[in-house]
Scaffold this motif. Structure first.
Motif, PDB file in Angstrom:
ATOM      1  N   ALA A 173       0.834  -1.202   0.000  1.00 28.61           N
ATOM      2  CA  ALA A 173       0.000   0.000   0.000  1.00 28.61           C
ATOM      3  C   ALA A 173       0.873   1.257   0.000  1.00 28.61           C
ATOM      4  O   ALA A 173       0.616   2.217  -0.734  1.00 28.61           O
ATOM      5  N   LEU A 174       1.912   1.207   0.817  1.00 33.98           N
ATOM      6  CA  LEU A 174       2.856   2.329   0.889  1.00 33.98           C
ATOM      7  C   LEU A 174       3.531   2.558  -0.464  1.00 33.98           C
ATOM      8  O   LEU A 174       3.656   3.688  -0.948  1.00 33.98           O
ATOM      9  N   GLN A 175       3.946   1.450  -1.100  1.00 34.76           N
ATOM     10  CA  GLN A 175       4.600   1.548  -2.415  1.00 34.76           C
ATOM     11  C   GLN A 175       3.655   2.140  -3.459  1.00 34.76           C
ATOM     12  O   GLN A 175       4.059   2.975  -4.262  1.00 34.76           O
ATOM     13  N   GLY A 176       2.400   1.702  -3.419  1.00 39.17           N
ATOM     14  CA  GLY A 176       1.409   2.215  -4.372  1.00 39.17           C
ATOM     15  C   GLY A 176       1.245   3.720  -4.236  1.00 39.17           C
ATOM     16  O   GLY A 176       1.235   4.462  -5.234  1.00 39.17           O
ATOM     17  N   ALA A 177       1.142   4.189  -3.009  1.00 40.18           N
ATOM     18  CA  ALA A 177       0.954   5.628  -2.766  1.00 40.18           C
ATOM     19  C   ALA A 177       2.176   6.418  -3.205  1.00 40.18           C
ATOM     20  O   ALA A 177       2.072   7.484  -3.834  1.00 40.18           O
ATOM     21  N   LYS A 178       3.357   5.863  -2.906  1.00 41.11           N
ATOM     22  CA  LYS A 178       4.589   6.568  -3.270  1.00 41.11           C
ATOM     23  C   LYS A 178       4.824   6.545  -4.773  1.00 41.11           C
ATOM     24  O   LYS A 178       5.432   7.456  -5.335  1.00 41.11           O
ATOM     25  N   LEU A 179       4.341   5.480  -5.432  1.00 43.00           N
ATOM     26  CA  LEU A 179       4.491   5.393  -6.885  1.00 43.00           C
ATOM     27  C   LEU A 179       3.698   6.532  -7.552  1.00 43.00           C
ATOM     28  O   LEU A 179       4.173   7.159  -8.501  1.00 43.00           O
TER      29      LEU A 179
END
Ligand SMILES: [Zn+2]
Lengths: 438, 146
Positions: free
Chosen positions: A24-30
């Motif tokens: 989820a964190l990666q998705g938001a940062k992407l």
């Protein structure tokens, strides 16, 4: 001699997030990263062609819609065409060592430098560095990211830096003894020179206080680790990074030393088949691809590293949940497909290293006489591997054959040839003659 | 009781053996005997020469891989049964032959058999106690040049 033991410590909570939380964190940062690069010419053009916009990036799954970035793309935008911020915001420049032509410039904002130092602090901590330690950095300082990257990483941990820089081995050893240095940072091949020098000059091991070392900057082997650890009585930890992605700090080993933990909150890693560009299964070798999630000055999307390694997504005994990458075993530029199997010349080299007495000089010849691929490996005879007994030479051939099959999964013909009969190269060696094309 | 043998790695390429023999001849190294064991792709040339250190250096200088090892020379009458007698003795002592070759000494009617056994010292003892003539290197060189 008291054996040094590394205690298991984790620097940041981001290293051990539950996988779902991490995704989820990666998705938001992407999404943030895509927004940051939308005015970088290379990405602007690619995004408009395929209708990509930050608001359309909703999860990690959207990554596969983004374009790959190659070394050639970066070369084409030399020196600062990839910059995503105004030049006034840049705090430092580094460059990758270009073996041919111009280097690739990379840039960092103040925030980027903080992020980078913290990423280095993670793997240094994983490899046993404590605030009370003194660390000798025998990396080159300069455009190369190794020296400065580790320098600020060590400071971030709270340890002290002795910025010895590379070269002048007697002085390195003097500093190590006089300053009672705890940890060494350099390339593994330079560590071998230091170790050799210590052995030759009859310096007692007790004159040194060295406990561990952090090696990076070049691929190395497990055999080298064993040798350096035995000779120097220290623990050696591997770390990995490349300037296009950030520099050192992309990944590094923990106390378990079974693969390098990738800082996945800062980078998305993919492992792909370099021919089809499709992902390979965990544990299978492929080309590593990184997307930065933390960079401001020069974010990078799906950068094809050309480094071949495999990924391990199993949780590690150290408590980190991040993916671990294997050692880099080759370069995708060198990949051969023989009988449908991907083979890297470096795998043959690895196989030869396992057979005692063989020379590291070899040539792989590939032919297709009856629509079937036939690979032949020519190996030079050495005084050590030669025997007056035909039986022993046949055994040597069998051993090489089995070692190659064990590593590549392929049967190759082994030919023993005279010493110095294979061409020698200055710089990058030409190890393959492929006669299948034209 | 053991004899130095010089082995050389030879790739099966035309002219390599001739080149090697010419090199030794030009430098005054006399080949007492030689034997070539070969496969399709490469061969092992085994040489008995008096100046083996000199020969080895010469060959290495020219890029050959050469190695010294021990063999045992046994003198037998040049008539049927000589070899099988030796093999019987070694078999009884549990020693096996790695390889062997033979040549005839110019001055006599005797043959010299050269052996590499898996257990060399044991082989010498077994042959001598069976009353066979295991040649000393000095003696072999003298008689070969004789
Ligand atoms: Zn771990």
């Amino acid at each position: 001699m008291k054996k040094f033991v590394v205690e298991n410590r984790i620097w940041d909570k981001e290293e051990s997030l539950p996988r779902a939380e991490l995704a989820a964190l990666q998705g938001a940062k992407l999404k943030e990263t895509v927004a940051r690069v939308q005015n970088v010419p290379l990405y602007k053009e690619a995004f408009s062609k395929s209708g990509i916009a930050p608001e359309k990036i909703n999860s990690l799954d959207d990554l596969k819609r983004l374009p790959f970035t190659t070394k050639a793309d970066l070369r084409g935008h030399y020196p600062l065409g990839m910059l995503a911020v105004d030049r006034s915001e840049v705090a430092r420049y580094h460059a990758s060592s270009g073996t041919t032509g111009k280097p690739t410039m990379v840039a960092y904002t103040q925030n980027d430098l903080k992020t980078w130092a913290n990423l280095c602090a993670r793997f240094l901590t994983g490899g046993g560095l404590l605030p009370e330690h003194s660390v000798q950095i025998a990396f080159g300082y300069g455009l190369f990211t190794g020296g400065f990257g580790l320098h600020y990483g060590v400071e971030r941990v709270g340890a002290s830096v002795i910025p010895a820089a590379a070269g002048n081995t007697p002085k390195q050893i003097m500093l190590m003894m006089d300053m009672q240095v705890d940890a060494l940072v350099c390339t593994p091949s330079y560590a071998l020179s230091i170790s050799e020098f210590i052995l030759q000059s009859d310096i007692s091991r007790s004159a040194l206080n060295l406990k561990h070392a952090h090696f990076g900057g070049e691929p190395w082997t497990e055999d080298m680790r064993v040798r350096i650890e035995d000779e120097m009585g220290i623990l050696c930890f591997n770390n990995y990074g490349l300037s296009e992605v950030i520099g050192p700090g992309v990944s590094g080993e923990c106390a378990v030393r079974d693969g390098m933990h990738i800082s996945e909150d800062a980078f998305i890693v993919e492992c792909i088949n370099p021919e089809t560009l499709e992902p390979v299964a965990p544990g299978e070798e492929g080309e590593l691809v990184f997307t930065s999630l933390c960079k401001e000055a020069m974010p990078i999307i799906r950068y094809r590293t050309r480094d071949i390694a495999s990924l391990n997504l199993e949780p590690c005994a150290c408590g980190r949940t991040t993916a671990r990458m294997s050692r880099v075993t080759g370069r995708s530029d060198d990949m051969l497909i023989i009988k449908g199997v991907n083979v890297y010349p470096s795998q043959v080299e690895q196989a030869l290293l396992r057979v005692e007495g063989t020379a590291p000089h070899y040539l792989i010849e590939v032919d297709r006489p009856d629509r079937k691929d036939v690979a032949t490996v020519k190996v030079e005879m050495t005084e050590k591997s030669f025997s007056s007994s035909m039986k022993e030479l046949q055994e040597l051939k069998d051993k090489i054959d089995r070692a190659i099959q064990g590593i590549t999964g392929l049967r190759m013909n082994v030919e023993l040839v005279s010493p110095n009969s294979l061409e020698r190269f200055i710089g990058k060696a030409q190890r393959v003659v492929d006669r299948r094309r034209g | 009781m053991k004899l130095k043998q010089l082995s050389v790695f030879l790739e099966n390429k035309p002219g390599r053996l001739r080149e090697l023999c010419a090199l030794l001849a030009e430098n005054g190294v006399n080949i007492i005997t030689l034997s070539l064991a070969d496969t399709e792709q490469f061969g092992i040339l085994r040489l008995i020469v008096k100046d083996y250190d000199k020969a080895k250096a010469l060959l290495e200088e020219k890029g050959f891989v050469a190695k010294l090892s021990d063999v045992i020379a046994v003198e037998v009458k040049d008539e049927p049964g000589g070899l099988s007698e030796i093999l019987k003795i070694e078999e009884a002592s549990g020693i096996s032959v790695e390889y062997m070759y033979a040549f005839t000494i110019k001055s006599g009617e005797n043959a010299v058999l050269l052996f590499c056994f898996d257990e060399m010292d044991k082989a010498v003892t077994a042959l001598q106690s069976a009353g066979l003539n295991v040649l000393e290197s000095v003696e072999l060189y003298q008689r070969a040049e004789g």
